[in-house]
Design a protein around this motif. Sequence first.
Motif, PDB file in Angstrom:
ATOM      1  N   LYS A 103       0.839  -1.189   0.000  1.00 47.69           N
ATOM      2  CA  LYS A 103       0.000   0.000   0.000  1.00 47.69           C
ATOM      3  C   LYS A 103       0.882   1.251   0.000  1.00 47.69           C
ATOM      4  CE  LYS A 103       1.222   1.157   4.192  1.00 47.69           C
ATOM      5  NZ  LYS A 103       2.057   2.311   4.390  1.00 47.69           N
ATOM      6  N   PRO A 104       0.425   2.399  -0.458  1.00 47.11           N
ATOM      7  CA  PRO A 104      -0.708   2.527  -1.359  1.00 47.11           C
ATOM      8  C   PRO A 104      -0.261   2.089  -2.750  1.00 47.11           C
ATOM      9  CG  PRO A 104       0.342   4.666  -1.019  1.00 47.11           C
ATOM     10  CD  PRO A 104       1.102   3.688  -0.176  1.00 47.11           C
ATOM     11  N   PRO A 105      -1.184   1.567  -3.571  1.00 51.16           N
ATOM     12  CA  PRO A 105      -0.740   1.027  -4.866  1.00 51.16           C
ATOM     13  C   PRO A 105      -0.085   2.089  -5.749  1.00 51.16           C
ATOM     14  CG  PRO A 105      -3.150   1.067  -4.713  1.00 51.16           C
ATOM     15  CD  PRO A 105      -2.621   1.384  -3.351  1.00 51.16           C
ATOM     16  N   ALA A 106      -0.573   3.314  -5.673  1.00 46.65           N
ATOM     17  CA  ALA A 106       0.026   4.426  -6.429  1.00 46.65           C
ATOM     18  C   ALA A 106      -0.489   5.716  -5.800  1.00 46.65           C
ATOM     19  CB  ALA A 106      -0.373   4.348  -7.894  1.00 46.65           C
ATOM     20  N   PRO A 107       0.286   6.802  -5.883  1.00 46.82           N
ATOM     21  CA  PRO A 107      -0.153   8.038  -5.225  1.00 46.82           C
ATOM     22  C   PRO A 107      -1.372   8.702  -5.874  1.00 46.82           C
ATOM     23  CG  PRO A 107       2.225   8.073  -5.644  1.00 46.82           C
ATOM     24  CD  PRO A 107       1.668   6.899  -6.391  1.00 46.82           C
ATOM     25  N   LEU A 108      -1.522   8.587  -7.194  1.00 49.77           N
ATOM     26  CA  LEU A 108      -2.533   9.395  -7.881  1.00 49.77           C
ATOM     27  C   LEU A 108      -3.676   8.545  -8.445  1.00 49.77           C
ATOM     28  CD1 LEU A 108      -0.371  11.977  -9.880  1.00 49.77           C
ATOM     29  CD2 LEU A 108      -1.307  12.167  -7.566  1.00 49.77           C
ATOM     30  N   ILE A 116      -5.688  -0.374 -12.877  1.00 53.74           N
ATOM     31  CA  ILE A 116      -6.931  -1.169 -12.916  1.00 53.74           C
ATOM     32  C   ILE A 116      -7.192  -1.632 -14.353  1.00 53.74           C
ATOM     33  CG2 ILE A 116      -9.462  -1.063 -12.629  1.00 53.74           C
ATOM     34  CD1 ILE A 116      -8.943   0.852 -10.222  1.00 53.74           C
ATOM     35  N   ARG A 117      -6.977  -0.716 -15.296  1.00 53.60           N
ATOM     36  CA  ARG A 117      -7.204  -1.077 -16.712  1.00 53.60           C
ATOM     37  C   ARG A 117      -6.213  -2.169 -17.153  1.00 53.60           C
ATOM     38  NH1 ARG A 117      -8.145   4.445 -17.204  1.00 53.60           N
ATOM     39  NH2 ARG A 117      -6.010   4.880 -17.856  1.00 53.60           N
ATOM     40  N   VAL A 196      -7.540   5.144   6.499  1.00 56.97           N
ATOM     41  CA  VAL A 196      -8.397   5.755   5.469  1.00 56.97           C
ATOM     42  C   VAL A 196      -9.041   4.649   4.622  1.00 56.97           C
ATOM     43  CG1 VAL A 196      -8.464   7.385   3.533  1.00 56.97           C
ATOM     44  CG2 VAL A 196      -6.898   7.812   5.451  1.00 56.97           C
ATOM     45  N   HIS A 197      -8.239   3.648   4.284  1.00 58.25           N
ATOM     46  CA  HIS A 197      -8.767   2.537   3.482  1.00 58.25           C
ATOM     47  C   HIS A 197      -9.838   1.774   4.275  1.00 58.25           C
ATOM     48  CE1 HIS A 197      -8.806  -0.487   0.378  1.00 58.25           C
ATOM     49  NE2 HIS A 197      -8.415  -1.439   1.198  1.00 58.25           N
ATOM     50  N   ASP A 319     -10.719  -1.850  -5.398  1.00 58.34           N
ATOM     51  CA  ASP A 319     -11.201  -1.560  -4.045  1.00 58.34           C
ATOM     52  C   ASP A 319     -10.521  -0.336  -3.452  1.00 58.34           C
ATOM     53  OD1 ASP A 319     -12.715  -3.913  -4.181  1.00 58.34           O
ATOM     54  OD2 ASP A 319     -11.062  -5.115  -3.397  1.00 58.34           O
ATOM     55  N   VAL A 320      -9.434   0.109  -4.071  1.00 54.22           N
ATOM     56  CA  VAL A 320      -8.666   1.228  -3.523  1.00 54.22           C
ATOM     57  C   VAL A 320      -9.181   2.565  -4.076  1.00 54.22           C
ATOM     58  CG1 VAL A 320      -6.314   2.093  -3.119  1.00 54.22           C
ATOM     59  CG2 VAL A 320      -6.695  -0.336  -3.297  1.00 54.22           C
ATOM     60  N   ARG A 321     -10.201   2.511  -4.940  1.00 50.17           N
ATOM     61  CA  ARG A 321     -10.712   3.759  -5.521  1.00 50.17           C
ATOM     62  C   ARG A 321     -11.160   4.746  -4.435  1.00 50.17           C
ATOM     63  NH1 ARG A 321     -13.473   0.882 -10.554  1.00 50.17           N
ATOM     64  NH2 ARG A 321     -12.150   1.730 -12.195  1.00 50.17           N
ATOM     65  N   GLY A 322     -11.815   4.242  -3.391  1.00 52.64           N
ATOM     66  CA  GLY A 322     -12.289   5.132  -2.323  1.00 52.64           C
ATOM     67  C   GLY A 322     -11.134   5.835  -1.640  1.00 52.64           C
ATOM     68  N   TYR A 323     -10.108   5.069  -1.268  1.00 56.15           N
ATOM     69  CA  TYR A 323      -8.907   5.644  -0.630  1.00 56.15           C
ATOM     70  C   TYR A 323      -8.270   6.676  -1.556  1.00 56.15           C
ATOM     71  CZ  TYR A 323      -3.967   6.119   0.363  1.00 56.15           C
ATOM     72  OH  TYR A 323      -2.718   6.653   0.568  1.00 56.15           O
ATOM     73  N   SER A 324      -8.175   6.303  -2.817  1.00 47.62           N
ATOM     74  CA  SER A 324      -7.482   7.141  -3.778  1.00 47.62           C
ATOM     75  C   SER A 324      -8.241   8.456  -4.022  1.00 47.62           C
ATOM     76  CB  SER A 324      -7.319   6.326  -5.066  1.00 47.62           C
ATOM     77  OG  SER A 324      -6.465   6.951  -5.942  1.00 47.62           O
ATOM     78  N   PHE A 325      -9.560   8.358  -4.202  1.00 49.55           N
ATOM     79  CA  PHE A 325     -10.372   9.577  -4.369  1.00 49.55           C
ATOM     80  C   PHE A 325     -10.260  10.445  -3.124  1.00 49.55           C
ATOM     81  CE2 PHE A 325     -13.747   7.459  -7.312  1.00 49.55           C
ATOM     82  CZ  PHE A 325     -12.783   7.299  -8.274  1.00 49.55           C
ATOM     83  N   ALA A 326     -10.372   9.810  -1.945  1.00 50.34           N
ATOM     84  CA  ALA A 326     -10.378  10.579  -0.696  1.00 50.34           C
ATOM     85  C   ALA A 326      -9.066  11.341  -0.514  1.00 50.34           C
ATOM     86  CB  ALA A 326     -10.626   9.657   0.499  1.00 50.34           C
ATOM     87  N   THR A 327      -7.947  10.665  -0.756  1.00 52.39           N
ATOM     88  CA  THR A 327      -6.661  11.326  -0.504  1.00 52.39           C
ATOM     89  C   THR A 327      -6.326  12.341  -1.603  1.00 52.39           C
ATOM     90  OG1 THR A 327      -5.539   9.422  -1.499  1.00 52.39           O
ATOM     91  CG2 THR A 327      -5.682   9.490   0.902  1.00 52.39           C
ATOM     92  N   ASN A 328      -6.698  12.032  -2.839  1.00 50.92           N
ATOM     93  CA  ASN A 328      -6.439  12.998  -3.914  1.00 50.92           C
ATOM     94  C   ASN A 328      -7.344  14.214  -3.783  1.00 50.92           C
ATOM     95  OD1 ASN A 328      -5.016  11.492  -6.848  1.00 50.92           O
ATOM     96  ND2 ASN A 328      -4.834  10.777  -4.771  1.00 50.92           N
ATOM     97  N   ALA A 329      -8.599  13.987  -3.396  1.00 49.90           N
ATOM     98  CA  ALA A 329      -9.510  15.121  -3.210  1.00 49.90           C
ATOM     99  C   ALA A 329      -9.099  15.941  -1.990  1.00 49.90           C
ATOM    100  CB  ALA A 329     -10.950  14.623  -3.062  1.00 49.90           C
ATOM    101  N   MET A 330      -8.547  15.270  -0.972  1.00 56.52           N
ATOM    102  CA  MET A 330      -8.007  15.991   0.190  1.00 56.52           C
ATOM    103  C   MET A 330      -6.895  16.935  -0.262  1.00 56.52           C
ATOM    104  SD  MET A 330      -5.955  14.254   3.408  1.00 56.52           S
ATOM    105  CE  MET A 330      -4.643  13.509   2.426  1.00 56.52           C
TER     106      MET A 330
END
Length: 415
Positions: A103-108, A116-117, A196-197, A319-330
């Motif tokens: 973790k985290p898989p990637a910062p952005l 994911i793609r 956060v995750h 499954d990490v989309r929530g963490y990623s959105f939350a931290t990037n939006a933060m």
Amino acid sequence: MKAPLEFGLIGVGGFGERHLEAIRALEQTGEVKLVAVGDPQLQRFPELAADLRARSVRAYDDYRDMLTRESGLQVVSIAAPIPFHFEMARKCLEHDLFVYLEKPPAPLVEQLEELIRADVRCRVAVGFQMVESIWSQQIKRWIVSGKLGDLREVRVGACWPRGDGYYRRASWAGRMTLGERPVFDGPATNALAHLVHNIMFFAGAGQEFFDQPNRIQGELYRARPIESYDVACLRGHFPSGIFFYAALTHATQEYLPYQMEIIGTKGWARVSKDGALLESSEGPRNCVESIEGLLLKSFTAFIDYVRGRRHRPPTLLRDVRGYSFATNAMLQSSGGMHDIEEAGYRRIENNHDSLYAVHGLHDAIVGALRKPQLFSELNFPWAVETPLITTMFAGESVNLMAIKSRPSAKPVVAC
Ligand SMILES: NC(=O)c1ccc[n+]([C@@H]2O[C@H](COP(=O)([O-])OP(=O)(O)OC[C@H]3O[C@@H](n4cnc5c(N)ncnc54)[C@H](O)[C@@H]3O)[C@@H](O)[C@H]2O)c1
């Protein structure tokens, strides 16, 4: 018993040592065989290197050589620094390998979406091992079974002080970028990212699922003269109406083990003592688990998935989309790192190490666990009001360079 899976490890020092222990334990059950490691600095760990040689494990300076030359490789774990995760995971997928990615898989967000793609066969498991902890699984069962009623709120707080040694140990510590590579290191996005995750895990419908918030407000500050941040708070909402709050820092003198409050319409749960104690409307429960034990559980779940004995690992990339959105939006909401002026903290010298301790921050985080407020709502003179971010969709990017280049009042020192 099937033949052991051929295993490769990228990054053997630091947390990689814990990976080595977990791999060793799985070797003893005949599940895997460590055949190769990739690390450009293996010579920094002479004992590890000697042990690997004694076990006939082949060592490569460049992990890409390991992927090319080790034609029998089936599984790889990546315990290298955050800025390399994205390219390493992508390369492993090109070689059609199963991957346990720290973790985290990637910062952005956009890097996560690209991974994911690329992961069309869902071969990547992400090492957010806390979702496998006794307390996480228990709380999730209570939520899913309705024992707590409807989940309304999740709050988390922690003060994990970190001194100079922590920031000096690696070239990427306290950084937003390493060359061109995003890093976004800091309490909410590295050491305490699990929390956060876990919020996303508790908000997800069903025992194995995660949710994504749709509204985030965040604040990022730095007492220490680093490029990144050492003080963070954020709050947000999920489409279901569940509210969450997190206040996480490395800039206090006093330690506050992580604490999590889960509030439902019919019951509650509280995790404290860094996960050792679970109290709830259902009664208390001792949840002591070592990090080694938890990591082995996570590796075992991953290998069970690779072997086809379970239908998914605990955390897939998506499954990490929530963490990623939350931290990037933060990050987007914060507008970048705001400096805490000198009057706002104390620098505490201790045996050639120094800590930055923000006045009143420990108590504010303890208070925020009862009454969640952003730091800008708590009369801290250094705190800055930030906007609510409501529109972050998959693939939307955060302009890290623009945020990073906000002028700083403090000289940023190389760690
Ligand atoms: N899951 C957890 O609880 C947990 C705990 C601590 C760290 N971590 C994660 O582990 C990862 C590594 O963190 P760390 O603090 O151990 O990092 P680190 O800087 O100590 O590096 C770990 C290892 O990676 C090696 N490395 C560096 N560049 C490399 C490259 N290009 N190719 C291969 N190996 C390379 C280093 O030489 C070192 O041996 C991070 O993602 C961190 O978030 C997870």
